[in-house]
Scaffold this active site. Sequence first.
Site, PDB file in Angstrom:
ATOM      1  N   GLY A 478       0.737  -1.047  -0.021  1.00 43.84           N
ATOM      2  CA  GLY A 478       0.241  -0.014  -0.094  1.00 43.84           C
ATOM      3  C   GLY A 478       0.972   1.323   0.073  1.00 43.84           C
ATOM      4  O   GLY A 478       0.195   2.367   0.278  1.00 43.84           O
ATOM      5  N   SER A 881      21.952 -13.956   8.133  1.00 45.09           N
ATOM      6  CA  SER A 881      21.258 -14.190   9.031  1.00 45.09           C
ATOM      7  C   SER A 881      20.837 -15.544   9.158  1.00 45.09           C
ATOM      8  O   SER A 881      20.030 -16.143   9.910  1.00 45.09           O
ATOM      9  CB  SER A 881      19.778 -13.474   8.670  1.00 45.09           C
ATOM     10  OG  SER A 881      19.125 -13.972   7.650  1.00 45.09           O
ATOM     11  N   LYS A 924       9.973 -10.952   9.386  1.00 40.82           N
ATOM     12  CA  LYS A 924      10.169 -12.481   9.593  1.00 40.82           C
ATOM     13  C   LYS A 924       9.423 -12.982  10.813  1.00 40.82           C
ATOM     14  O   LYS A 924       8.950 -14.230  10.547  1.00 40.82           O
ATOM     15  CB  LYS A 924      11.631 -12.833  10.272  1.00 40.82           C
ATOM     16  CG  LYS A 924      12.598 -12.513   9.123  1.00 40.82           C
ATOM     17  CD  LYS A 924      14.198 -12.457   9.807  1.00 40.82           C
ATOM     18  CE  LYS A 924      15.272 -12.409   8.471  1.00 40.82           C
ATOM     19  NZ  LYS A 924      16.550 -12.571   9.057  1.00 40.82           N
TER      20      LYS A 924
HETATM   21  P1  ADP Z   1       2.764  -0.754  -3.389  1.00 43.60           P
HETATM   22  O1  ADP Z   1       3.083   0.581  -3.749  1.00 43.60           O
HETATM   23  O2  ADP Z   1       3.422  -0.919  -1.772  1.00 43.60           O
HETATM   24  O3  ADP Z   1       3.307  -1.910  -3.959  1.00 43.60           O
HETATM   25  P2  ADP Z   1      -0.056  -0.555  -3.634  1.00 43.60           P
HETATM   26  O4  ADP Z   1      -0.015   0.867  -3.011  1.00 43.60           O
HETATM   27  O5  ADP Z   1      -0.101  -0.540  -5.210  1.00 43.60           O
HETATM   28  O6  ADP Z   1       1.395  -1.154  -2.950  1.00 43.60           O
HETATM   29  O7  ADP Z   1      -1.295  -1.609  -2.985  1.00 43.60           O
HETATM   30  C1  ADP Z   1      -1.542  -2.331  -3.725  1.00 43.60           C
HETATM   31  C2  ADP Z   1      -3.205  -2.447  -3.312  1.00 43.60           C
HETATM   32  O8  ADP Z   1      -3.354  -3.070  -1.904  1.00 43.60           O
HETATM   33  C3  ADP Z   1      -3.779  -1.173  -3.473  1.00 43.60           C
HETATM   34  O9  ADP Z   1      -5.033  -1.417  -4.082  1.00 43.60           O
HETATM   35  C4  ADP Z   1      -4.165  -0.722  -1.951  1.00 43.60           C
HETATM   36  O10 ADP Z   1      -5.448  -0.263  -2.006  1.00 43.60           O
HETATM   37  C5  ADP Z   1      -4.149  -2.165  -1.381  1.00 43.60           C
HETATM   38  N1  ADP Z   1      -3.798  -2.073   0.206  1.00 43.60           N
HETATM   39  C6  ADP Z   1      -2.710  -2.065   0.411  1.00 43.60           C
HETATM   40  N2  ADP Z   1      -2.445  -2.187   1.827  1.00 43.60           N
HETATM   41  C7  ADP Z   1      -3.832  -1.810   2.312  1.00 43.60           C
HETATM   42  C8  ADP Z   1      -4.442  -1.420   3.694  1.00 43.60           C
HETATM   43  N3  ADP Z   1      -3.717  -1.420   4.595  1.00 43.60           N
HETATM   44  N4  ADP Z   1      -5.615  -1.263   3.615  1.00 43.60           N
HETATM   45  C9  ADP Z   1      -6.553  -1.388   2.340  1.00 43.60           C
HETATM   46  N5  ADP Z   1      -6.005  -1.480   1.158  1.00 43.60           N
HETATM   47  C10 ADP Z   1      -4.553  -1.813   1.214  1.00 43.60           C
END
Ligand code: ADP
Length: 982
Positions: A478, A881, A924
């Site tokens: 996210g 590790s 981990k």
């Molecule tokens: P990253 O940029 O870290 O690779 P993204 O921001 O693209 O990941 O997230 C991928 C998907 O997961 C998105 O649709 C996001 O809304 C969802 N997501 C990730 N973490 C959460 C969270 N804590 N709550 C709700 N949705 C999440």
Amino acid sequence: MLRAAAAAAAIFPARFAAAPAVAAAEELRSPLLRVLGTLRGGRGSVLLGRRARFCSNSSASDSEAVAAAAEAEAKAEDATVAEGEADGKASSAIVPTNPQIEDCLSVVALPLPHRPLFPGFYMPVYVKDQKLLQALIENRKRSAPYAGAFLVKDEEGTDPNIVTGSDSEKSIDDLKGKDLLKRLHEVGTLAQITSIQGDQVVLLGHRRLRITEMVEEDPLTVKVDHLKEKPYNKDDDVIKATSFEVISTLREVLRASSLWKDHVQTYTQHIGDFNYPRLADFGAAISGANKFLCQEVLEELDVYKRLKLTLELVKKEMEISKLQQSIAKAIEEKISGDQRRYLLNEQLKAIKKELGLETDDKTALSAKFRERIESKKDKCPSHVLQVIEEELTKLQLLEASSSEFNVTRNYLDWLTVLPWGNYSDENFDVHHAQKILDEDHYGLSDVKERILEFIAVGKLRGTSQGKIICLSGPPGVGKTSIGRSIARALNRQFYRFSVGGLADVAEIKGHRRTYVGAMPGKMVQCLKSVGTANPLVLIDEIDKLGRGHSGDPASALLELLDPEQNVNFLDHYLDVPIDLSKVLFVCTANVIEMIPNPLLDRMEIIAIAGYITDEKMHIARDYLEKNTREACGIKPEQVEVTEAALLALIENYCREAGVRNLQKQIEKIYRKIALQLVRQGVSNEPDQEALSITENEEPSNATEKDEILKDAAVEDASVTSNMINPASEEANELNITTEAPKEDGVSEGKDTDGAKEDAADKAIKKVVVDSSNLGDFVGKPVFQAERIYEQTPVGVVMGLAWTAMGGSTLYIETTKVEEGEGKGALVLTGQLGDVMKESAQIAQTVGRAILLEKDPDNQFFANSKLHLHVPAGATPKDGPSAGCTMITSMLSLAMGKPVKKDLAMTGEVTLTGRILPIGGVKEKTIAARRSAIKTLIFPSANKRDFDELASNVKEGLEVHFVDTYSEIYDLAFQSDAGAETS
Ligand code: ADP
């Protein structure tokens, strides 16, 4: 005003004029006249040499005037001839001597209110007194059309310099006889009546008169003496010099004033001899001097004195004309540069049009650019405005077909389209921000807290600039979507670009304009696309920055991000510094160690480790499922994904740290559900809300929902094509009642569950996804349990690894290849890096020492050739590790004793058996939980990291923190050691 007065008094109106011709020979006789003649330009002699008639108006009402003029002309001509004859004896005569003039010893007195009449000049006067007018008319009819013209004195006590309107004129009209006589100057002019029209009488001055006595009262008639100038010496040097001075002064004034030129023209056309006294009269008459000064000149019979008086008057006139010029100049200078420029531009346009260079496009184009920048003018920095102005001028000059024209046009397009000084209002409301962050993301309380802190600081400082946030963590946790939420919370526009693999500095700093197809850098493109100067810019994958062949992308990025430098960020294309200090930069990275150090220094790292199953369940339920359902247009009551199905999905299909894969799987499920529903004949109205969300997103960033829909379209197509084939395995596997239209060539689907009546009867159709039919939607599980063994065999130990993808568990296996005296050796496989190879060797040495201590008789290490393998695919592994896991694996083999059940460990060992700390404790731990590990061993230096973890992560784990390997030995091979259980 002075000049106007002079004109009124001295110029005779052209339409009354009948200019007597002056023989060219006569003109040439007078050097003075020649001098004045040259002032009128080459046309002078031509004009003088022919009869000129100033009557240009031939309308009926003027016919009388024309007739009168003709008559006067004829007479004047006679006079000229007569003058020619009398020349020798009467050189001082002012006007040609008419035999009748001498007889005019008593004349009708005509009061002149404004100026005295000078010999040789015409003057129109208005006669209000009817009796007087009648007398003049009669005079004219007789053979003596003459009258005496006398300037009126001012009433005693009035200031001659103050203009009092026509009061005095009025009172003069009322005066008769002696009273009138008293008010007239004694010296006047014998005036020829050249025309009378209504009450307007045009006089032509002839010679000076002096009143001697009154003859008749009404109309006032007086006896007069004819005056002549005192005799003078023509060759007198003083007189000559004075007259030359008068002439040169007149020339000077004439040069400046076109009004005077007309005077000269009129005068010289019908005045013959131009001697000194006449020069004096001329100068005085055309000067704008006060009437009494003029009267003085008239009364002066001494030629030298008269010239002197005139010189004074014309000198004054010159001063006035100089003053006039300076006033004109000052006014002209006041016409601002803008107007001048405008005029020049208009001229330029006209010229270009004439030459066929001007195209309408060009004008329309500059008008467009001008209009664009007009609205930003007060906010746009002046140096930019200046460049725009210069470029616009250049555009006008360039040929529309030239390549440079296109370059300039594109450049102007960029310059004018940028949001100079246009900022969105920042929202530093912490509660609002909290609400938005919670709305978009589940959990992540520490991350959210950090972001709120950041916003709070922004609120107190009044600005959130000068900070670069870096969100680090495995993919799909996210990072990007948090960046988007921060932008939403702060009310900033959002723009994202990835620098992964970026090697060309021009991507960031732009190309120079001289290159073909040159473009500005990403940042300028961003400003254009978002339309505000303070967006939130998300720079993705900053840890995967490429190596540039020319120039270093990292330093270009530093220039962009560093608050010290980006106030004046210079894009090569734009070539004018732009202020990026108001832009909020958020970077994302998987591994912060890979971020170039100078960049890392300026960043505030916020790490996101990944999610445990429980968190993933919440995210899937409350966020991913909800969004996907909306994006697919499915109503909540039409679908049910059971708790067990979701758990199975997470456990068996999506084991990585993030939730992207989980999201994909959920999308897959929902697309299949959508197809199923449609096949059952359900048609939902388009979800307005979902549509509006899609529309509001920036064009630069296709939203995830868009992508989902796009993917859905593609996948649906493939699914449909599968479905067309009745023999398709998938169609049979899914529990779908298929009612495909016959014309599509699709045969009726099979109802494997015998639920035919459902498809026919139910108004609301509901698809249930359970753990039992999960496979129908998402295929076979990708992962079998990471945990392969219920009880690990001898020589196998579970280790914990941490990669860019998050934490994971892995088995380290050791087996004996061969045994024999002195055969002790170590073979390594599993794509290990140098660090891990060394770890393995250290492990063998330390293991041998430990075994010697625990079981001195065991010669295992000395006599066995060992093979150590670290499985888990073909991924290259490296990192300090795994040391203690390797030792444990070897010892297990050496002693033929399996390690404790449900145990995993991590930590590096030194040669003396000390345990060194490791990274990624949270990842981990999460990985261990996923593999249902109950006992964990961490280096004691990592205890603090572990204590900071959320309680749901630590829950139910038995964790041991160790300083030396012997503690691990005890934990792994003896089950009675004390443990800390959270
Ligand atoms: P990253 O940029 O870290 O690779 P993204 O921001 O693209 O990941 O997230 C991928 C998907 O997961 C998105 O649709 C996001 O809304 C969802 N997501 C990730 N973490 C959460 C969270 N804590 N709550 C709700 N949705 C999440």
